[in-house]
Design a protein around this motif. Sequence first.
Motif: not given
Length: 181
Positions: A16-19, A24-29, A37-44, A86-89
């Motif tokens: 999912v992507v916020d405003d 935000y990525v769910a990893s199941a492996g 995990q949460r990343f910037t749009a650039e992948g950081r 909360q969106r902040g974690g």
Amino acid sequence: MAPDRRGLLAEPCAVVVDDRGHVYVASAGGPRLHAVQRFTAEGRFLGSYRAFGVAGEAFNSARALALSKQHLFVADAGNGAVHVFQRGGAFRQVFSTATRHGERSFPVSLALCGVDGLLVLDRGDTHALRRFTRAGNFVGDALAGVPIDAPIAVAAGSGVRSRSSTWMASAFRAFTPTDRW
């Protein structure tokens, strides 16, 4: 010293992507990689959300994500629960998606609906589409009495003339929610 696993994606299964463009990525492996995990749009890498809000605690199969203005919802299929952050974690709560005593629940998809609704698609003992409030209170089964064979995903959104529709990928069908559920 243990390897740094921040930002490692093993079997990503929901995004999912916020405003602000945060991803935000769910990893199941892997046994220690069940994370969101949460990343910037650039992948950081920005951080991760952990089961029950406990550092180092892995989800038992995070399968779906939903994002409201204030909260991130995580379907933890292996624990039969939805975790709310909360969106902040900050961890807010966890609630079971089982609706009957002894029932095994396996939530695989989430969708926000209406002002306070959360749809949970369950592939546990009873394949069902369930509606909860975003505070975790069970409202009822959507499509009660209608068989749902091998459900995969659900999505909800506003349609033409502000009518709400919900789409469920099983035999791919659309329906309009009613007030009775």
